[in-house]
Structure formats: structure tokens, C-alpha cells
Enzyme design. Structure first.
Site, PDB file in Angstrom:
ATOM      1  CG  ASP A  55      -0.227   0.001   2.533  1.00 41.82           C
ATOM      2  OD1 ASP A  55       0.699  -0.826   2.708  1.00 41.82           O
ATOM      3  OD2 ASP A  55      -0.583   0.807   3.423  1.00 41.82           O
ATOM      4  CD  GLU A 101       4.198   1.165   6.713  1.00 39.66           C
ATOM      5  OE1 GLU A 101       5.075   1.557   7.505  1.00 39.66           O
ATOM      6  OE2 GLU A 101       3.741   1.898   5.801  1.00 39.66           O
TER       7      GLU A 101
END
Length: 425
Positions: free
Chosen positions: A83, A148
Site C-alpha cells: 500500500d 502499513e
């Protein structure tokens, strides 16, 4: 030299795969579970790349994480994430953030530095090491997180379902490595509602703060400001909350102005006492240095407080210090979030092996492990440290417009990862 030639000849393949991954805008959204269609596509793509490199793959049925692995024995983990943060203002970019662009010896695109580029660097490093005929003594697992940049819910899901590693690293910070990460706690303080509004986020130094004046403006103490009718805006300088000394806090500046004018409320008096008192300076140790703090947001009548504290103290110690400042002002203190510190001694086998690998490639024989106030994935599991990919002289571009990686330094990082795998797995 043979290894360097292998990296040189294989780098076009690395770039081609990175280009495919950069194309996918893997930003948190609510258009698909669990974290958005873009993130789902990026997870599928990195697993596809993994299979092309000869790794076995697994995707969590709920889509929270995936992994690629090879070998057998004790589990060695490489914690990665696919991500990325939002691209921000497109006008600030010199090229499309989702098309890998090469210029001036650099590769540009969102995720090149954080963390798609480093993820593939570690994966290709292991693949090319195996191509040399190296035999694994452990199972190496690349764990691909999907959250994250937000709440780490991906690794919460992984830890609830999967085997945990005996050791590993996260290629998502700096070389030579980070073996100390301070503890963190974020708080919200409220009292008689402040009229100040401002700040950018909980984890950034406030670059601006605004208040409606109730009396004519007095001494502005030399701070930058704008006054329109009775609306006063004071300006500071933004910086990450882990390095507040690099910024200038506008909420503190405005609180001080209001106190000088004699119109401050309890919350603003607290902010001034926090910054000008010596309570928080008592928290220091030889391993991780001084505590740092930052008032990031003034919102809904309260202020947020981000604290990064030394590893020899507990969150309870820190809260006691905060209350010694806030209680005289009759403020409530609400805990928003927190993270335990990370500390792996310099003489641990993991740290020694990784430091040796870094020095073998860079010849930076005086390099020492780093300490930081920021948080990396390494905190998520025991006996993990952040290891690269940023070299000491690299320009930090993660989360910024025109994010990039330096091509030659990426090749060097791949070589460092090859040495590290050779020593540890």
C-alpha cells in the site's frame, strides 16, 4: 564483480516488474474489502511477480495479507508492504506518479521508495543469490502487508493466523539498520474549549493555527502571521512528529501570543507550559536519547499530543509526566493510540550479521546502528529490524511529490540484501 554484473544485467527485469507494480494506485479506499480495490490488485500483482521468481505464494482469503516463500526450516521474514500514501497535489509532480519514469539516474513514481521498490529489491536479491547456487538453511518468507500506511490491520490478521518468524528485517527505512525505535503514545487533551484551530495531522508539527480574537492584537513576538478582520493566523514550519526540532509549531506560537495578551484558556496555558517547562526533558537514556513531543492538531476545542519516548521508560511513566503538567490546568487526557518500543542490542546475532553485510558492500567500516523516533513494520514482530534501503547520503522522498529511488543505490541495496541472506538464511 560477478555478483555486480548479475545485478547490472538483471536490473532491466527488476525495473519492468517495478513498473507493473507502480501502475497500481494502491491507496486505502472503501470501494472493496478489506482496504480497497487498488490494494487488492497490488497484492495480486506482487504475488504474480513472486511466482515468476520461483517462490511459493499464499493469499489470505480475506485479502489482508499475502506472502511468498522458499526453503524450509526456521522461518526468516522480510516484512514488506504494497500500500502507498495518496499522491497529493498532481501539480507538484513532474511526471505521472503511477507511471515509472526514469531521469537523471533515478526512478520516479509513488511507491518507488516506500515500499514497492525496496520489496522487489529484496526479492530479486534472494532470487539472484539462489541462482548462484546458494542453498538455504531456513525458510524465507516475504510477508506483504496491505495497511502499513494506516493501522497495520494486515499484520494483526497475519499474526492471528500464521507462524511467526525467528528473525528477519523490514526493507522500509535506512541503512545501515535501525535497532532502536522509541516508544510512542498519542493523546488528546481537553479542558475549557480552546478557540484555536490548526495543525495538519497528529504526526506532524503544526504549520498553521488560527483563532478569532476577542481583543485587539498585542505583541506577536516576532512570529509570522496574517490578520484579517479579527481572525489571526500564525504560521510555523511542518516536520514529522518524530523530528519536531526540524519544525516550528504554530499552535505553540499562537498559544503563547494569547497568553501574552491575557486571553489564553487552560488548554493554551498547558501548551505553553509543555514547551517551556522542563518536565519532559527528564526522560532520556543512553540507548535512545531524549523524549520528543509535538502538539499536532488543535481541533474541537482540544489538542493532540504525540510523544516519542526512550526505551528505558514505560508509557505509564510518560503519562505521569503529562499529568503533572495537565492536572493543574484541569484537563482530561485521552489515550488515542500507542506503540511499544523496539530495541535489539548491537551485539545480537541479527544486528551483527546485517551490519557485516552492509559494511562488506559499502566499505563504510565506521557505520553504527541507528535509533529513531519513527515507527517501522519491524515493531510488529519480535527480533526484526528495519534494514535499508535508504543510504546515509540519500535524499528522503517517501510520501512526497516526485518520490524516487536512485538507480545505482538500488543496485547497491540489492547487493547488500544478497550478502545479508547469505549470512542469515
Amino acid at each position: 564483480m560477478e555478483r555486480k554484473n548479475k545485478i547490472e544485467h538483471g536490473f532491466e527485469t527488476y525495473k519492468a516488474n517495478l513498473s507493473e507494480l507502480i501502475k497500481i494506485r494502491s491507496v486505502l479506499s472503501d470501494d472493496a474489502l478489506p482496504f480497497g480495490e487498488g490494494i487488492n490488485q497490488a497484492l495480486d500483482k506482487v504475488l504474480e511477480i513472486s511466482e515468476s521468481l520461483g517462490f511459493n505464494t499464499f493469499k489470505d482469503p480475506e485479502g489482508y495479507y499475502g506472502y511468498a516463500e522458499i526453503g524450509s526450516g526456521d522461518l526468516f521474514a522480510v516484512l514488506c508492504h504494497i500500500d502507498v500514501v495518496d499522491e497529493g497535489n498532481l501539480e507538484d509532480w513532474d511526471s505521472d506518479p503511477y507511471l515509472l519514469s526514469e531521469r537523471n539516474g533515478k526512478l520516479y513514481g509513488r511507491g518507488t521508495s516506500d515500499d514497492k521498490g525496496p520489496t522487489l529489491a529484496a526479492m530479486f536479491g534472494l532470487r539472484w543469490l539462489l541462482d548462484e547456487g546458494f542453498t538455504l538453511s531456513k525458510k524465507v518468507r516475504f510477508i506483504f502487508g496491505t495497511d502499513e500506511e494506516n493501522l497495520w490491520r494486515c499484520l494483526d490478521a497475519y499474526k492471528a493466523k500464521e507462524a511467526l518468524p525467528v528473525m528477519g528485517f523490514a526493507p522500509d527505512a535506512d541503512f545501515p539498520l535501525v535497532n532502536v525505535e522509541k516508544g510512542m503514545v498519542q493523546l488528546m487533551l481537553r479542558g475549557d474549549s480552546s478557540n484555536i484551530e490548526g495543525g495538519d495531522s497528529y504526526n506532524a508539527v503544526a504549520s498553521h493555527a488560527t483563532v478569532q480574537l476577542v481583543k485587539p492584537l498585542g505583541d506577536t513576538l516576532g512570529y509570522r502571521y496574517k490578520l484579517e478582520d479579527d481572525i489571526l493566523t500564525v504560521y510555523g514550519k511542518s516536520a514529522h512528529a518524530s523530528t519536531p526540532e526540524e519544525g516550528e509549531n504554530a499552535i505553540y506560537y499562537l498559544s503563547k501570543i494569547l497568553k501574552e495578551m491575557g486571553v489564553s484558556k487552560d488548554i493554551e496555558n498547558f501548551v505553553v507550559d509543555l514547551y517551556e517547562g522542563d518536565v519532559m526533558s527528564q526522560f532520556v537514556d543512553s540507548v535512545s536519547g531524549h523524549l520528543t513531543f509535538n502538539v499536532g492538531k488543535a481541533i474541537d476545542g482540544g489538542v493532540s499530543l504525540d510523544i516519542r519516548y526512550p526505551v528505558s521508560y514505560t508509557e505509564k511513566d510518560i503519562l505521569k509526566g503529562v499529568h503533572s503538567i495537565s492536572d493543574p490546568h484541569h484537563l482530561s487526557v485521552q489515550r488515542i493510540s500507542g506503540l511499544h518500543h523496539l530495541y535489539i542490542p548491537e551485539d545480537s546475532p541479527l544486528v551483527l550479521a546485517l551490519m557485516e553485510s552492509y559494511k562488506a558492500v559499502t566499505h563504510d567500516l565506521g557505520a553504527k546502528p541507528l535509533k529513531m523516533g519513527g515507527a517501522t513494520y519491524a515493531r510488529a514482530m519480535d527480533n526484526i529490524v528495519a534494514f535499508g534501503p535508504q543510504f546515509p547520503d540519500d535524499v528522503m522522498s517517501a510520501h512526497q511529490a516526485n518520490e524516487f529511488i536512485d538507480i545505482e543505490n538500488t543496485k547497491k541495496a540489492i547487493e547488500v540484501y544478497m550478502h545479508a541472506f547469505e549470512k542469515l538464511v
